[in-house]
Design an enzyme around this catalytic site. Sequence first.
Site, PDB file in Angstrom:
ATOM      1  N   ALA A   1       0.803  -1.233   0.000  1.00 12.04           N
ATOM      2  CA  ALA A   1       0.000   0.000   0.000  1.00 12.04           C
ATOM      3  C   ALA A   1       0.830   1.274   0.000  1.00 12.04           C
ATOM      4  O   ALA A   1       0.273   2.366  -0.104  1.00 12.04           O
ATOM      5  CB  ALA A   1      -0.958  -0.002   1.194  1.00 12.04           C
TER       6      ALA A   1
ATOM      7  N   TYR B   1       8.928 -12.685 -13.789  1.00  7.73           N
ATOM      8  CA  TYR B   1       7.749 -11.865 -13.485  1.00  7.73           C
ATOM      9  C   TYR B   1       6.520 -12.440 -14.193  1.00  7.73           C
ATOM     10  O   TYR B   1       5.469 -12.647 -13.585  1.00  7.73           O
ATOM     11  CB  TYR B   1       8.017 -10.421 -13.933  1.00  7.73           C
ATOM     12  CG  TYR B   1       6.903  -9.450 -13.610  1.00  7.73           C
ATOM     13  CD1 TYR B   1       6.742  -8.970 -12.310  1.00  7.73           C
ATOM     14  CD2 TYR B   1       6.031  -8.998 -14.596  1.00  7.73           C
ATOM     15  CE1 TYR B   1       5.721  -8.065 -12.008  1.00  7.73           C
ATOM     16  CE2 TYR B   1       5.018  -8.098 -14.307  1.00  7.73           C
ATOM     17  CZ  TYR B   1       4.871  -7.634 -13.009  1.00  7.73           C
ATOM     18  OH  TYR B   1       3.856  -6.747 -12.709  1.00  7.73           O
TER      19      TYR B   1
ATOM     20  N   GLY C   1       2.522   2.722  -5.861  1.00  9.58           N
ATOM     21  CA  GLY C   1       1.624   3.535  -6.688  1.00  9.58           C
ATOM     22  C   GLY C   1       0.200   3.010  -6.717  1.00  9.58           C
ATOM     23  O   GLY C   1      -0.764   3.730  -6.398  1.00  9.58           O
TER      24      GLY C   1
HETATM   25  P1  NAD Z   1       5.236  -0.183  -6.754  1.00 11.85           P
HETATM   26  O1  NAD Z   1       6.652  -0.628  -6.854  1.00 11.85           O
HETATM   27  O2  NAD Z   1       4.909   1.255  -6.656  1.00 11.85           O
HETATM   28  O3  NAD Z   1       4.511  -0.932  -5.541  1.00 11.85           O
HETATM   29  C1  NAD Z   1       4.817  -2.250  -5.170  1.00 11.85           C
HETATM   30  C2  NAD Z   1       4.552  -2.384  -3.702  1.00 11.85           C
HETATM   31  O4  NAD Z   1       4.844  -3.726  -3.269  1.00 11.85           O
HETATM   32  C3  NAD Z   1       5.414  -1.440  -2.861  1.00 11.85           C
HETATM   33  O5  NAD Z   1       4.598  -0.820  -1.898  1.00 11.85           O
HETATM   34  C4  NAD Z   1       6.416  -2.377  -2.197  1.00 11.85           C
HETATM   35  O6  NAD Z   1       6.869  -1.923  -0.928  1.00 11.85           O
HETATM   36  C5  NAD Z   1       5.547  -3.629  -2.042  1.00 11.85           C
HETATM   37  N1  NAD Z   1       6.362  -4.807  -1.790  1.00 11.85           N
HETATM   38  C6  NAD Z   1       7.453  -5.227  -2.465  1.00 11.85           C
HETATM   39  N2  NAD Z   1       7.962  -6.323  -1.868  1.00 11.85           N
HETATM   40  C7  NAD Z   1       7.158  -6.590  -0.790  1.00 11.85           C
HETATM   41  C8  NAD Z   1       7.162  -7.585   0.202  1.00 11.85           C
HETATM   42  N3  NAD Z   1       8.098  -8.540   0.253  1.00 11.85           N
HETATM   43  N4  NAD Z   1       6.187  -7.566   1.139  1.00 11.85           N
HETATM   44  C9  NAD Z   1       5.237  -6.610   1.118  1.00 11.85           C
HETATM   45  N5  NAD Z   1       5.191  -5.637   0.197  1.00 11.85           N
HETATM   46  C10 NAD Z   1       6.138  -5.645  -0.750  1.00 11.85           C
HETATM   47  O7  NAD Z   1       4.527  -0.823  -8.025  1.00 11.85           O
HETATM   48  P2  NAD Z   1       3.002  -0.845  -8.471  1.00 11.85           P
HETATM   49  O8  NAD Z   1       3.034  -0.580  -9.918  1.00 11.85           O
HETATM   50  O9  NAD Z   1       2.144  -0.028  -7.594  1.00 11.85           O
HETATM   51  O10 NAD Z   1       2.691  -2.408  -8.304  1.00 11.85           O
HETATM   52  C11 NAD Z   1       1.564  -2.922  -7.596  1.00 11.85           C
HETATM   53  C12 NAD Z   1       1.202  -4.263  -8.219  1.00 11.85           C
HETATM   54  O11 NAD Z   1       0.776  -4.051  -9.551  1.00 11.85           O
HETATM   55  C13 NAD Z   1       2.361  -5.257  -8.289  1.00 11.85           C
HETATM   56  O12 NAD Z   1       1.919  -6.553  -7.950  1.00 11.85           O
HETATM   57  C14 NAD Z   1       2.764  -5.195  -9.743  1.00 11.85           C
HETATM   58  O13 NAD Z   1       3.399  -6.377 -10.171  1.00 11.85           O
HETATM   59  C15 NAD Z   1       1.427  -4.960 -10.406  1.00 11.85           C
HETATM   60  N6  NAD Z   1       1.482  -4.412 -11.754  1.00 11.85           N
HETATM   61  C16 NAD Z   1       2.023  -3.187 -11.985  1.00 11.85           C
HETATM   62  C17 NAD Z   1       2.063  -2.703 -13.294  1.00 11.85           C
HETATM   63  C18 NAD Z   1       2.639  -1.356 -13.629  1.00 11.85           C
HETATM   64  O14 NAD Z   1       2.805  -1.063 -14.830  1.00 11.85           O
HETATM   65  N7  NAD Z   1       2.968  -0.506 -12.671  1.00 11.85           N
HETATM   66  C19 NAD Z   1       1.563  -3.483 -14.342  1.00 11.85           C
HETATM   67  C20 NAD Z   1       1.029  -4.731 -14.054  1.00 11.85           C
HETATM   68  C21 NAD Z   1       0.987  -5.181 -12.758  1.00 11.85           C
END
Ligand code: NAD
Length: 241
Positions: A13, A150, A16
Amino acid sequence: MGGRAKNVLITGASGGIGRAMAAAFAEKSYGVAMVCHSHPERARDLAEKTGAAVFSCDVSREEEVERLFAAAEEAFGFIDVLVNNAGISWRGLFTDMSLAEWERVFAVNTRGVFLCTRRALPPMIRRKRGCIINVSSMWGQQGASCEAAYSASKAAVIGLTQALAQEEGPSGIRVNCICPGVIDTPMNGILSPADITALAQDTPLGRIGTPEEVAHAALFLAENEFVTGQALGINGGFLLR
Ligand code: NAD
């Protein structure tokens, strides 16, 4: 916190998408548990504004997940909606990837979903209601070059979602996942502006997505009582499934 209609626990949380989800659920008067692994300060300002609670947890560690749920249940009573959003990426050639790097991606993206879901389900089954929302990726629907681990870890999340939707449906629990396309968050910080422009140009809607658009999908999945087992693409048409 007990007076609110429903409670949601969101992992990742401070990131982003997770932060936007916390804001969207709080706006709809959910009790919100914001779970952070790093940078809890990025959650605290929102928590102060919305009344959300902030918890710390590495979702890949079983004992931390147990402590998290014990604390969240003490604060909220019952977790109606679990959003498994925490995730990490690793970009590079498959042949350059170490076993430790492969296992770390799976530890967060797949084992973390297993641990949180396994801990969340028994109280949901007892109450015959609950909702699990997993954040996969469009790369879990179609593998991407230089994102092998991934892609594989996110495909596993789709399989788990479908299996659990069938297994838990009779207990009144819905399990869905969201498959975002390219979303403007820190995870894509390693992409150059030229990479982002190219990705936007390859997207029928001509742009990348916002965390708020993914959060809106999570709210839909939390609220619609007849949707389960789905992998909902939020990708501007980049991938058509
Ligand atoms: P982000 O890097 O801003 O957020 C990822 C979050 O996961 C961070 O808050 C981080 O602290 C947390 N995290 C990482 N390792 C952790 C752990 N071991 N335990 C608990 N929390 C952990 O990225 P985001 O884009 O907000 O990603 C959120 C989700 O969306 C992810 O699962 C990502 O794979 C997925 N996603 C993102 C995109 C994109 O383009 N941004 C696309 C497809 C899927």
